[in-house]
Design an enzyme around this catalytic site. Structure first.
Site: not given
Ligand SMILES: Cc1ncc(COP(=O)(O)O)c(C=O)c1O
Length: 390
Positions: A125, A206, A241
């Site tokens: 990511w 993560d 999500k």
């Molecule tokens: C792999 C991964 N980690 C962490 C996140 C962080 O998500 P958020 O900050 O929106 O909760 C995302 C969001 O797309 C992600 O794809």
């Protein structure tokens, strides 16, 4: 002061949203932005979330500050969901603004206490490297996935991690790898855990898509294997999500250790770093998650809806793989991969042509959000992709 600043480019994914919105073709398809969509292309509020919000509206009697570490009940319930029985370890959590906030605090902690180095599997990511760099960590990379063959580069990954210096951190995706969807087998998780333990690396795990891959428990199995094997770990959890509450900015960072004292010391550092950054996390999303997880009927309804979201994703994967199958021999991998994303071996020029000629939008990396597909779109999407992939 401001005239000393250079204007910064838009995040490419956010810029893609702008391009998609500006396209007036009725049959355009958005495979770019990373949110779940139903078969009508909507990102609905989950039923259990709506019900929890109604309850909060009626019962919440104060908007006073939450505790510096956030809502302890939320944290305990979330850790049960992610960590299960805890694998004989002790966890101490801090509620954060989303998974990104959790990764940022984890990165700050590694910069404060660790080697200042983190190993990141590629591709990943894009925000991972950005967050780690922003806290001054030096980012080393290890191979994770080979796009042309759609295979996990497990042997290369093990080789790279086997020579990583003791005390370094290593970023691991818990499930539904973003951007590749490629998952490890249970045997590979065991092997990875053994190498991390043997090298005395500190895993930063993560977990952003629990329930989207194979199931709520199944998606946490790899993470739990690692936690069982190592003396210390950091686990960054995003509720964006799994609960569909993206804009509520809900997540947590957990420090996991062999004693409660050690975990609590890590937490006290995370809390002081949060205090000097945003002071305290927003409450609403965590209150919703707490309400769902602590109310049996809501919890069951949440699980049911999450299961049906996963079924939709996996169904689309099978349909897309079948539609691509007679032109691309690696198509079955798309059905094997998990979560919202797959990374197609497309050239940048092909991606740009897909946008221009067919109104099909994805980032230039070739990452597609499977949830952006509707069943009815699959034959058309497959027909234009096949000559580019085969
Ligand atoms: C792999 C991964 N980690 C962490 C996140 C962080 O998500 P958020 O900050 O929106 O909760 C995302 C969001 O797309 C992600 O794809």
């Amino acid at each position: 002061m401001f005239d000393k600043l250079a204007s910064q480019p838009n995040d490419p994914l956010l810029a893609l949203i702008g391009l998609y919105n500006a396209d007036h073709r009725a049959d355009k398809i958005d495979l770019g932005v990373g949110v779940y969509r139903d078969d009508l292309g909507r990102t609905p509020v989950m039923r259990s979330v709506k019900a929890a919000e109604k309850e909060l509206l009626e019962k919440q009697d104060s908007k006073s500050y939450v505790a510096p570490e956030g809502d302890r009940v939320f944290l305990d319930l979330l850790w049960d969901l992610v960590g299960g029985k805890g694998q004989g370890k002790f966890a101490a959590g801090v509620q954060t603004p989303g998974g990104s906030g959790a990764l940022r605090l984890a990165s700050d902690l590694i910069a404060r206490a660790g080697s200042g180095r983190i190993h990141l599997g590629l591709p990943s990511w894009p925000n991972h490297a950005g967050i780690f760099g922003a806290t001054g960590l030096s980012v080393e990379t290890y191979p994770y996935f080979d796009v042309p063959t759609q295979d996990v580069r497990f042997a290369s990954m093990m080789k790279a991690l086997s020579s990583a210096p003791r005390g370094d951190a290593v970023l691991i995706h818990a499930s539904c790898h973003n951007p590749t969807g490629a998952t490890l087998t249970s045997a590979q998780w065991e092997e990875l855990a053994a190498v991390i333990a043997e090298r005395r690396l500190v895993p930063l795990i993560d977990s952003a898509y629990q329930g989207f891959g194979a199931g709520i428990e199944e998606d946490a199995a790899g993470l739990r294997t690692i936690i069982a094997a190592v003396p210390e770990a950091l686990v960054a959890v995003s509720c964006s999500k799994s609960f569909g509450i993206y804009r509520e900015r809900t997540g947590a960072i957990f420090a996991v250790a062999e004693t409660q004292d050690a975990a609590d010391i890590a937490r006290s550092n995370l809390v002081t770093m949060a205090r000097t950054s945003y002071s305290m996390p927003p409450d609403h999303g965590a209150a919703v998650v707490r309400t769902i997880l602590s109310t049996e009927s809501l919890r069951q309804d949440w699980i049911d809806e999450l299961n049906s979201m996963r079924d939709r994703l996996n169904g689309l994967r099978r349909e897309l793989a079948a539609a691509l199958g007679d032109g691309w021999q690696l198509a079955p991998q798309i059905a094997e991969q998990q979560g919202m994303f797959s990374l197609l071996p497309l050239k940048e020029a092909d991606v740009l042509a897909l946008r221009k000629e067919h109104g099909i939008y994805m980032p230039t990396s070739g990452r597609i959000n499977i949830a952006g597909l509707k069943s009815e779109d699959i034959p058309r999407v497959a027909a234009v992709l096949k000559p580019l992939l085969g």
